[in-house]
Design a protein around this motif. Sequence first.
Motif, PDB file in Angstrom:
ATOM      1  N   LEU A 168       0.834  -1.206   0.000  1.00  0.00           N
ATOM      2  CA  LEU A 168       0.000   0.000   0.000  1.00  0.00           C
ATOM      3  C   LEU A 168       0.867   1.253   0.000  1.00  0.00           C
ATOM      4  O   LEU A 168       0.555   2.224  -0.702  1.00  0.00           O
ATOM      5  N   HIS A 169       1.930   1.234   0.770  1.00  0.00           N
ATOM      6  CA  HIS A 169       2.836   2.389   0.815  1.00  0.00           C
ATOM      7  C   HIS A 169       3.422   2.670  -0.569  1.00  0.00           C
ATOM      8  O   HIS A 169       3.458   3.830  -1.013  1.00  0.00           O
ATOM      9  N   LEU A 178      -4.068  14.441   0.283  1.00  0.00           N
ATOM     10  CA  LEU A 178      -5.399  14.950   0.602  1.00  0.00           C
ATOM     11  C   LEU A 178      -5.486  15.351   2.070  1.00  0.00           C
ATOM     12  O   LEU A 178      -4.865  14.722   2.933  1.00  0.00           O
ATOM     13  N   LYS A 179      -6.264  16.373   2.334  1.00  0.00           N
ATOM     14  CA  LYS A 179      -6.550  16.777   3.712  1.00  0.00           C
ATOM     15  C   LYS A 179      -7.922  16.201   4.083  1.00  0.00           C
ATOM     16  O   LYS A 179      -8.921  16.516   3.428  1.00  0.00           O
ATOM     17  N   ILE A 180      -7.928  15.384   5.123  1.00  0.00           N
ATOM     18  CA  ILE A 180      -9.141  14.649   5.471  1.00  0.00           C
ATOM     19  C   ILE A 180      -9.586  14.957   6.899  1.00  0.00           C
ATOM     20  O   ILE A 180      -8.780  14.994   7.830  1.00  0.00           O
ATOM     21  N   ASN A 203      -2.257   8.419   6.468  1.00  0.00           N
ATOM     22  CA  ASN A 203      -0.902   8.717   5.998  1.00  0.00           C
ATOM     23  C   ASN A 203      -0.414   7.671   5.002  1.00  0.00           C
ATOM     24  O   ASN A 203       0.237   7.999   4.002  1.00  0.00           O
ATOM     25  N   LEU A 204      -0.732   6.407   5.280  1.00  0.00           N
ATOM     26  CA  LEU A 204      -0.340   5.323   4.380  1.00  0.00           C
ATOM     27  C   LEU A 204      -0.964   5.496   3.007  1.00  0.00           C
ATOM     28  O   LEU A 204      -0.370   5.140   1.987  1.00  0.00           O
ATOM     29  N   CYS A 205      -2.155   6.094   2.979  1.00  0.00           N
ATOM     30  CA  CYS A 205      -2.907   6.242   1.729  1.00  0.00           C
ATOM     31  C   CYS A 205      -2.671   7.592   1.048  1.00  0.00           C
ATOM     32  O   CYS A 205      -3.414   7.975   0.136  1.00  0.00           O
ATOM     33  N   GLY A 206      -1.658   8.316   1.485  1.00  0.00           N
ATOM     34  CA  GLY A 206      -1.352   9.595   0.863  1.00  0.00           C
ATOM     35  C   GLY A 206      -2.292  10.694   1.296  1.00  0.00           C
ATOM     36  O   GLY A 206      -2.696  11.540   0.480  1.00  0.00           O
ATOM     37  N   ASN A 280      -9.201  -0.352   2.121  1.00  0.00           N
ATOM     38  CA  ASN A 280     -10.475   0.284   1.790  1.00  0.00           C
ATOM     39  C   ASN A 280     -10.395   1.804   1.856  1.00  0.00           C
ATOM     40  O   ASN A 280     -10.990   2.506   1.028  1.00  0.00           O
ATOM     41  N   ILE A 281      -9.656   2.317   2.843  1.00  0.00           N
ATOM     42  CA  ILE A 281      -9.465   3.774   2.913  1.00  0.00           C
ATOM     43  C   ILE A 281      -8.706   4.252   1.689  1.00  0.00           C
ATOM     44  O   ILE A 281      -9.082   5.254   1.053  1.00  0.00           O
ATOM     45  N   CYS A 282      -7.639   3.543   1.339  1.00  0.00           N
ATOM     46  CA  CYS A 282      -6.846   3.931   0.162  1.00  0.00           C
ATOM     47  C   CYS A 282      -7.687   3.926  -1.103  1.00  0.00           C
ATOM     48  O   CYS A 282      -7.630   4.862  -1.912  1.00  0.00           O
ATOM     49  N   THR A 283      -8.474   2.874  -1.286  1.00  0.00           N
ATOM     50  CA  THR A 283      -9.319   2.774  -2.478  1.00  0.00           C
ATOM     51  C   THR A 283     -10.379   3.865  -2.492  1.00  0.00           C
ATOM     52  O   THR A 283     -10.621   4.500  -3.524  1.00  0.00           O
TER      53      THR A 283
END
Length: 292
Positions: A168-169, A178-180, A203-206, A280-283
């Motif tokens: 994933l990284h 992105l700011k979430i 953080n892992l998902c950018g 799922n968060i990354c996707t």
Amino acid sequence: MTAKIALRLLQLCLVCALLACGEKQVSESRLQQSLLSPENAYPQRIVTLSPHLTELVYSLGLQNKLQATVEYSDYPQAAQSLPRIGDAFRLDWEKLHEYQPDLVIAWQNGNPQHIIDELQRKNYPVLALENPSLYELPEQLMTLSERIGGKEKAQQLGIKYRQGLEQLHQKYSSKKNLKIFYQISPDPLYTVNGTHVISEMLNLCGAQNVFANLGSIAAPVSAEAVLAANPDAILTTHEMLNAVREKWQAGGLIEVENIISVSADEVARASLRMLDGSKNICTTLDVWREKN
């Protein structure tokens, strides 16, 4: 009785006594070997005091040792049939006593401290585990396996889990940042800070948590503070999605398309499913990127 007969009876008694002694020694030896066997070196009657701890025991394939658990231990499906002795915040002490556990696995920063103290006062063997970070989970699984068994399984699962995080990284680290705003509930607006595992997933998902510097690990914030933080999107859970959207739409402050969601259990429970939650968060964030 002649002296000769008496002598023979005495000899016979001595032989029988020696044989009995020998059999007793063999029996005791077998008993000691049984008690020291690998199967009996670990606890055999386990009670867990949190749903995620139940999951970890199942992950190690040691669910046959589980005698009881607490409410909301619903994963995997088989765990739903386990007897309940209360919930994470209160125990039925009489029921707990009925199961005579030789180990109670507690949630160090979830179960009230007075429950853990009372367990120890009542002389129950206790293993209290804190919530691990996203990257610490394999280490905690190993700690658990050292106490209840399944070390080889824990090692295999840990390797697979770490490989999944690394993949994933590599895939998302170069994505547009992105700011979430992660919203736990609609009213009050509860969120988490940068030390929470959900922030690690972001953080892992950018992405980054706009309230990473919040003083408490979880706390309420105002709608004004959220708008001032100017998040690209609001992330919540499937269970809260409709209520969160209604909250923000009522004031016409956030467009519904910018409020997205993921499964709660996969991001909230400190189990191996945190890898699925991260995926799922990354996707979900990547789909939002493509649309915006």
